[in-house]
Design a protein around this motif. Structure first.
Motif, mmCIF file in Angstrom:
data_model
loop_
_atom_site.group_PDB
_atom_site.id
_atom_site.type_symbol
_atom_site.label_atom_id
_atom_site.label_comp_id
_atom_site.label_asym_id
_atom_site.label_seq_id
_atom_site.Cartn_x
_atom_site.Cartn_y
_atom_site.Cartn_z
ATOM 1 N N GLY A 48 0.948 -1.227 -0.152
ATOM 2 C CA GLY A 48 0.117 0.042 -0.025
ATOM 3 C C GLY A 48 0.921 1.393 -0.001
ATOM 4 N N PRO A 49 0.254 2.360 0.223
ATOM 5 C CA PRO A 49 1.014 3.642 0.235
ATOM 6 C C PRO A 49 2.038 3.794 1.380
ATOM 7 N N SER A 50 1.918 3.229 2.657
ATOM 8 C CA SER A 50 2.638 3.249 3.812
ATOM 9 C C SER A 50 3.024 2.252 4.677
ATOM 10 N N ILE A 51 2.986 0.931 4.161
ATOM 11 C CA ILE A 51 3.439 0.147 5.086
ATOM 12 C C ILE A 51 4.540 -0.727 4.462
ATOM 13 N N ILE A 52 5.697 -0.797 5.413
ATOM 14 C CA ILE A 52 6.774 -1.437 5.070
ATOM 15 C C ILE A 52 6.673 -2.931 5.720
ATOM 16 N N GLY A 53 6.585 -4.021 4.723
ATOM 17 C CA GLY A 53 6.587 -5.298 5.137
ATOM 18 C C GLY A 53 7.764 -6.197 5.029
ATOM 19 N N TYR A 54 7.553 -7.209 5.860
ATOM 20 C CA TYR A 54 8.897 -8.183 5.845
ATOM 21 C C TYR A 54 8.214 -9.733 5.735
ATOM 22 N N GLY A 55 8.599 -10.304 4.559
ATOM 23 C CA GLY A 55 8.067 -11.674 4.528
ATOM 24 C C GLY A 55 6.403 -11.574 4.064
ATOM 25 N N ARG A 56 6.022 -12.704 3.727
ATOM 26 C CA ARG A 56 4.587 -12.677 3.446
ATOM 27 C C ARG A 56 3.906 -13.997 3.790
ATOM 28 N N ASP A 68 -3.062 -13.096 0.330
ATOM 29 C CA ASP A 68 -1.760 -12.967 0.776
ATOM 30 C C ASP A 68 -1.377 -11.707 1.436
ATOM 31 N N PHE A 69 -0.573 -11.597 2.511
ATOM 32 C CA PHE A 69 -0.524 -10.490 3.312
ATOM 33 C C PHE A 69 0.885 -10.600 3.942
ATOM 34 N N LEU A 70 1.472 -9.473 4.304
ATOM 35 C CA LEU A 70 2.746 -9.117 4.929
ATOM 36 C C LEU A 70 2.852 -9.936 6.259
ATOM 37 N N ALA A 71 4.030 -10.627 6.316
ATOM 38 C CA ALA A 71 4.001 -11.328 7.718
ATOM 39 C C ALA A 71 4.205 -10.391 8.918
ATOM 40 N N THR A 72 5.014 -9.421 8.813
ATOM 41 C CA THR A 72 5.226 -8.293 10.028
ATOM 42 C C THR A 72 5.738 -7.135 9.332
ATOM 43 N N GLY A 73 5.719 -6.198 10.099
ATOM 44 C CA GLY A 73 6.191 -4.960 9.435
ATOM 45 C C GLY A 73 5.809 -3.748 10.274
ATOM 46 N N PHE A 74 6.104 -2.439 9.758
ATOM 47 C CA PHE A 74 5.552 -1.327 10.331
ATOM 48 C C PHE A 74 5.112 -0.266 9.365
ATOM 49 N N SER A 75 4.578 0.760 10.093
ATOM 50 C CA SER A 75 4.192 1.979 9.025
ATOM 51 C C SER A 75 4.454 3.532 10.065
ATOM 52 N N PRO A 76 5.163 4.132 9.668
ATOM 53 C CA PRO A 76 5.513 5.652 10.156
ATOM 54 C C PRO A 76 4.358 6.481 10.191
ATOM 55 N N ARG A 77 3.339 6.138 10.739
ATOM 56 C CA ARG A 77 2.193 7.007 10.576
ATOM 57 C C ARG A 77 2.466 8.526 11.274
ATOM 58 N N SER A 79 0.619 10.084 13.469
ATOM 59 C CA SER A 79 0.292 9.927 15.066
ATOM 60 C C SER A 79 1.155 8.991 15.836
ATOM 61 N N ALA A 80 1.642 8.070 15.210
ATOM 62 C CA ALA A 80 2.415 7.027 15.894
ATOM 63 C C ALA A 80 3.153 6.055 14.798
ATOM 64 N N LEU A 81 4.065 5.215 15.279
ATOM 65 C CA LEU A 81 4.744 4.171 14.510
ATOM 66 C C LEU A 81 3.718 3.045 14.811
ATOM 67 N N SER A 82 3.245 2.333 13.734
ATOM 68 C CA SER A 82 2.404 1.353 13.866
ATOM 69 C C SER A 82 3.309 -0.134 13.520
ATOM 70 N N ILE A 83 3.141 -0.989 14.338
ATOM 71 C CA ILE A 83 4.112 -2.274 14.395
ATOM 72 C C ILE A 83 3.077 -3.307 14.330
ATOM 73 N N TYR A 84 3.171 -3.978 13.162
ATOM 74 C CA TYR A 84 2.015 -5.080 12.752
ATOM 75 C C TYR A 84 2.701 -6.404 13.070
ATOM 76 N N ILE A 85 1.846 -7.231 14.296
ATOM 77 C CA ILE A 85 2.559 -8.684 14.525
ATOM 78 C C ILE A 85 1.158 -9.172 14.213
ATOM 79 N N LEU A 86 1.008 -10.169 13.264
ATOM 80 C CA LEU A 86 -0.279 -10.682 12.550
ATOM 81 C C LEU A 86 -0.937 -11.744 13.387
ATOM 82 N N PRO A 87 -0.290 -12.607 14.547
ATOM 83 C CA PRO A 87 -1.033 -13.268 15.138
ATOM 84 C C PRO A 87 -1.718 -12.367 16.367
ATOM 85 N N GLY A 88 -1.481 -11.198 16.365
ATOM 86 C CA GLY A 88 -2.350 -10.098 17.185
ATOM 87 C C GLY A 88 -1.349 -10.342 18.525
ATOM 88 N N TYR A 89 -1.927 -9.463 19.440
ATOM 89 C CA TYR A 89 -1.082 -9.086 20.792
ATOM 90 C C TYR A 89 -1.661 -9.793 22.166
#
Length: 142
Positions: A48-56, A68-77, A79-89
């Motif tokens: 997309g326009p703003s998510i940096i992903g690693y793996g899929r 298909d989707f990114l395995a993990t990654g982040f977006s420097p938004r 308001s905040a840095l968003s860190i994506y952990i796909l199994p959830g927290y």
């Protein structure tokens, strides 16, 4: 069947990071890019326009929806840095308690600035999330 709105774009991750403002957010994005690259061993890819992903990974739900989707990654938004952990927290409370100042969503961790958190704990969280995701759906390199 509908496609995910967030898809890999092929755009340059380096160009994206270079254009981030303000300077603090750009510096944090560079640090996160180095951290994620080192921990995962995967090449970063812009989703997309703003998510940096690693793996899929490829998912298939009981409903028949798959994609298909990114395995993990982040977006420097802004308001905040968003860190994506796909199994959830939901299963990482013990690690999150040691992380530092943050907020969570279902699969997102929100950090105002990296100085607010312990980077070693963040690294452990990223690695654990990737390992747990791989148990559900095999993670592939990007």
């Amino acid at each position: 069947m509908t496609q995910n709105k967030t898809q890999p774009t092929g755009a340059s991750v380096e160009d994206f990071i270079t254009a981030i403002t303000p300077d603090r957010r750009r510096k944090d994005a560079k640090t996160l890019n180095t951290l994620f690259s080192k921990l995962t061993g995967f090449k970063p890819q812009l989703w997309g326009p703003s998510i940096i992903g690693y793996g899929r990974y490829h998912y298939c739900y009981e409903t028949g929806r798959e994609g298909d989707f990114l395995a993990t990654g982040f977006s420097p938004r802004k308001s905040a840095l968003s860190i994506y952990i796909l199994p959830g927290y939901q299963n990482y409370g013990d690690v999150l308690a040691r992380l530092g100042k943050h907020k969570t969503g279902v699969s997102c961790l929100y950090i105002n600035k990296l100085d607010d958190v312990n980077l070693d704990v963040l690294a452990a969280l990223i690695q654990t999330g990737l390992k747990d995701l791989n148990k559900i759906w095999p993670v592939q390199p990007t």
